[in-house]
Design an enzyme around this catalytic site. Structure first.
Site, PDB file in Angstrom:
ATOM      1  N   VAL A  40      41.623  12.407 -93.337  1.00  0.00           N
ATOM      2  CA  VAL A  40      40.386  11.667 -92.871  1.00  0.00           C
ATOM      3  C   VAL A  40      40.222   9.941 -92.735  1.00  0.00           C
ATOM      4  CG1 VAL A  40      38.091  11.500 -93.964  1.00  0.00           C
ATOM      5  CG2 VAL A  40      39.313  13.360 -94.798  1.00  0.00           C
ATOM      6  N   CYS A  41      39.323   9.643 -91.795  1.00  0.00           N
ATOM      7  CA  CYS A  41      38.594   8.458 -91.671  1.00  0.00           C
ATOM      8  C   CYS A  41      37.741   8.433 -90.362  1.00  0.00           C
ATOM      9  CB  CYS A  41      40.068   7.843 -90.983  1.00  0.00           C
ATOM     10  SG  CYS A  41      40.002   7.969 -88.492  1.00  0.00           S
ATOM     11  N   GLY A  42      37.478   7.494 -90.316  1.00  0.00           N
ATOM     12  CA  GLY A  42      35.680   7.153 -90.055  1.00  0.00           C
ATOM     13  C   GLY A  42      35.780   8.736 -88.162  1.00  0.00           C
ATOM     14  N   THR A  49      43.068   5.214 -87.398  1.00  0.00           N
ATOM     15  CA  THR A  49      43.476   4.953 -88.322  1.00  0.00           C
ATOM     16  C   THR A  49      44.389   6.206 -88.921  1.00  0.00           C
ATOM     17  OG1 THR A  49      41.921   4.824 -90.037  1.00  0.00           O
ATOM     18  CG2 THR A  49      42.581   3.124 -88.619  1.00  0.00           C
TER      19      THR A  49
END
Lengths: 507, 98
Positions: free
Chosen positions: B9-11, B16
Site C-alpha cells: 500500500v502507498c498513496g 513507492t
C-alpha cells in the site's frame, strides 16, 4: 578551397537533418528507452536489467498513449457537447498527473535528461552544505522536467528550460530541509524529508494563508477526519469519483435530451469510461515506474554511499505521507468544492477530471502546519484553488503543445491541463508563466530567502513548518550547532533565535 | 507451507508501492518463502481490497489505521531509503510464517 568546405558543411547539416528526422520518426516510445538505457549503463545498472527497464518504459508510454486515446475519444467530445448544450465553457480538460508526468519525461530534448542533471546538482549542493537532503526519488524528478518542458515550449531555449527546471529542484530541496523536522514528528518517518514538486510549493504557499485563516473564527472549529473517511467509505475510491464525474459530464452534455434512451447509453458509457481512465492510467504509469526502479536503486546507492558519515535526510515521495487520515478526509471534502469553483470562477477554463484524485499530494505537507485540522486544511486549500484554476487555465496551451511534442495523440481535440500536479501549482505560476529571465530571478530570490532564514532563525522556521518547539530545538542542536560537513555555514548570526527573541534571558 | 499473498500500500499505488513490490518479489523467495500474488493498492482502496480475504499481510509505505485490518500491517520506508532493509524483511518473513 571553397568547394569541399561547402560540401563538408552541407554534409554535416544533412547528417544533422537526418539524425533529427530519425529522432522525429522514432517517437518517444522508442527514443526514451534508448536514452534511459544509456543513463542506466552510466549509473552501472546491469546490462540485462537496464534493457528490461528500458523496454518496460517504452511499454508504459504505449500504454499511457492508449488510455489517453480512450479519454480523448470518449470524454473530450462530451465536454464539447456540454459546452454547446449548457453554455458552460471549460475547454481545458484535466488529464491528471499521470499524463503530466509522462509528457514531462517524454519531451525528448529535455525530459529524462533532468535525471543526471539533478543528481549532479544535488550531490554538489549536499557536498557544500547547502542542503541536508539527498533526493533519491528519481521518479519525482518529472516535476522539474515538467516545468522545464513548459518553458521549453514557450522559449525554445534549452538553457533557460534546464535552469528553470533546476530552480524548482533547488526550491524543493530547501523546502524539504525546512519541513523535515515537522514531517518526521507528525508522520513518524525518521531521517526522511519530502522534496516533492507538488506538495512543497502548495505547503509553502499555504503558510501565510493559514496564518490569516487562523485569525478568523474558522481557526477554532475541529472535525474528526476518521468519521469523514468512514462516511465516504468505499465511495471515496477513485473509481467511484471517476464514475460520478463521468455521469455528471454526460448528464450535462445530454441535458437537452434526458428523456431519450440513447442519451442514457451515452451517459452511462461516459461514467464507466471515466472510471476506467481513473483506474487504468495509474496502472500504466506503474509500468513506467517499474522500469525506473533499478535505475533509482543505482542512483540511490551512487548518492548515499558518498556521504555515509554525514547527517543526511533521504528525500522520498510524499506518497508515503498520504495515508494520514487528515489528508484523506480533506482530499475527499475538497472535491465538490473544486467542481463548484470551476463553474463559478469567471474566466476559468479547467474541466476537472483525473486530478480530482490528486488532492492528497496537495495536502500532504500541510498536515504538520495545521496540526491535521481538516477545517483549516480545507479552507486554506479552497483559497489556494483560486490561483490554481487560473494558473492551470493559463498553462493549458503550453501543456497541450508539450503533449504533442512528447508524441501523445490528442487528435486535435482541444486543450489539456493537470490542475493539481503541477499545472496549477504556485511554482508553475512563478516559473512558467512569466518570462524566463524574470522567473529565474524571482525563483532564486525565493529559494535563497528561505535558505538564509533557515540559517538565521532555524528553530523559528522549523516551528512555522509545523514542528513542536522541542523538536525544532532538537533539530537545531543536531544540524545548526558546530561545524557542518560542508563549506557553507550551518548557522548565520550567533544567537539562538527563539530564546533570544522571546525570552531575552541570556543578555 | 502455503502460498502467501501480500498487499503493498502507498498513496497512489504507482510509485513507492512499485519499489516495495519489486524488492519483495526479488528478496522473499531468497528466504524460501512461497509468495503468490503481490498486489498494489492506494491507501483509500486498502480496506476494500483486504476485505476480499485474499491477503495475508499488508506492507505499507504510508500510515494506515491498523484497527481497520484483521491481518498484520508492516509500515516501512526501508526499501526506498535502502536503510534497514534486512530487518524489515525479517519482520515480513516472521509475519508470514505465523
Amino acid at each position: 578551397m571553397a568547394v569541399p568546405e561547402v560540401l563538408l558543411q552541407s554534409g554535416v547539416s544533412s547528417l544533422l537533418n537526418s539524425i533529427n528526422s530519425v529522432i522525429q520518426s522514432l517517437g518517444v516510445s522508442v527514443l526514451l528507452p534508448i536514452i534511459i538505457f544509456l543513463i542506466a549503463l552510466a549509473f552501472r545498472v546491469d546490462v540485462l536489467k537496464a534493457a528490461r527497464s528500458s523496454i518496460l518504459i517504452g511499454i508504459g508510454f504505449i500504454g499511457i498513449n492508449l488510455v489517453i486515446g480512450l479519454f480523448s475519444e470518449n470524454i473530450s467530445p462530451l465536454a464539447q457537447q456540454m459546452v454547446e448544450v449548457t453554455g458552460i465553457t471549460l475547454p481545458a480538460v484535466d488529464v491528471g498527473w499521470p499524463a503530466a508526468a509522462a509528457i514531462a519525461f517524454g519531451i525528448a530534448e529535455l525530459g529524462v535528461w533532468m535525471i543526471p542533471l539533478f543528481v549532479a546538482m544535488n550531490l554538489v549542493l549536499f557536498a557544500i552544505g547547502f542542503t541536508y537532503t539527498l533526493n533519491v526519488d528519481i521518479w519525482n524528478y518529472w516535476h522539474f522536467a515538467f516545468i522545464g518542458g513548459l518553458v521549453y515550449m514557450s522559449t525554445n531555449n534549452w538553457l533557460y528550460s534546464v535552469a528553470v527546471g533546476l530552480t524548482l529542484g533547488l526550491f524543493v530541496l530547501v523546502a524539504a530541509d525546512w519541513t523535515q523536522p515537522a514531517v518526521e514528528e507528525t508522520f513518524d518517518t525518521p531521517g526522511i524529508s519530502i522534496p516533492h514538486g507538488t506538495s512543497a510549493p502548495y505547503a509553502v504557499a499555504a503558510i501565510p494563508i493559514h496564518w490569516a485563516v487562523d485569525k478568523t473564527p474558522l481557526g477554532n472549529i475541529e472535525a474528526d477526519p476518521d468519521a469523514i473517511q468512514d462516511r465516504f467509505g468505499i465511495l471515496g475510491e477513485p473509481i467511484f469519483v471517476g464514475l460520478a464525474i463521468g455521469l455528471v459530464i454526460g448528464i450535462a452534455a445530454y441535458s437537452n435530451a434526458l428523456f431519450v434512451a440513447e442519451s442514457w447509453y451515452a451517459i452511462l458509457t461516459a461514467g464507466i469510461s471515466f472510471a476506467a481512465v481513473m483506474h487504468i492510467l495509474p496502472m500504466m504509469v506503474g509500468i513506467l515506474m517499474e522500469g525506473l526502479t533499478p535505475l533509482s536503486e543505482s542512483i540511490r546507492n551512487f548518492m548515499t554511499s558518498r556521504f555515509e558519515d554525514r547527517d543526511m535526510a533521504i528525500g522520498l515521495d510524499s506518497a508515503i505521507l498520504i495515508g494520514h487520515e487528515s489528508v484523506i478526509a480533506s482530499s475527499l471534502l475538497i472535491v465538490p468544492i473544486a467542481i463548484v469553483m470551476s463553474i463559478i470562477l469567471p474566466g476559468n477554463d479547467v474541466l476537472w477530471g483525473i486530478d480530482l484524485a490528486t488532492f492528497p499530494f496537495f495536502f500532504a505537507l500541510m498536515v504538520p502546519i495545521m496540526n491535521g485540522n481538516i477545517v483549516k486544511m480545507v479552507v486554506t486549500g479552497t483559497i489556494l484553488l483560486i490561483p490554481l484554476h487560473y494558473i492551470s487555465s493559463a498553462v493549458a496551451p503550453l501543456l497541450t503543445q508539450a503533449a504533442g511534442s512528447a508524441g501523445f495523440d490528442l487528435a486535435g481535440r482541444g486543450l489539456i491541463t493537470s490542475p493539481v500536479a503541477d499545472a496549477g501549482s504556485p511554482a508553475t505560476g512563478v516559473l512558467a508563466l512569466i518570462p524566463a529571465p524574470v522567473a529565474l530571478a524571482v525563483g532564486l530570490v525565493i529559494v535563497l530567502g528561505i535558505w538564509v532564514a533557515l540559517r538565521m532563525w532555524p528553530q523559528r522556521m522549523y516551528m512555522v513548518a509545523g514542528a513542536s518547539e522541542e523538536k525544532a530545538r532538537e533539530t537545531v542542536e543536531r544540524r545548526h550547532t558546530g561545524k557542518g560537513g560542508g563549506l557553507l555555514p550551518n548557522k548565520l548570526g550567533s544567537s539562538a533565535d527563539v530564546t533570544a527573541a522571546e525570552g531575552r534571558s541570556d543578555d | 507451507m502455503t502460498t502467501k499473498n501480500i498487499l503493498v500500500v502507498c498513496g497512489t499505488s504507482v510509485a513507492t508501492s512499485t519499489v516495495v513490490k519489486e524488492a519483495l518479489k526479488e528478496k522473499l523467495p531468497e528466504r524460501g518463502l512461497d509468495i503468490g500474488t503481490i498486489a498494489k493498492a492506494k491507501a483509500t482502496e486498502a480496506p476494500g481490497k483486504v476485505s476480499s480475504g485474499n491477503f495475508d499481510l499488508i506492507v505499507t509505505t504510508t500510515q494506515l489505521n491498523q484497527d481497520k485490518f484483521d491481518i498484520p500491517v508492516i509500515h516501512t520506508t526501508a526499501f526506498m531509503t535502502g536503510i534497514g532493509q534486512d530487518e524489515v524483511l525479517d519482520d515480513i518473513a516472521a509475519a508470514l510464517e505465523d
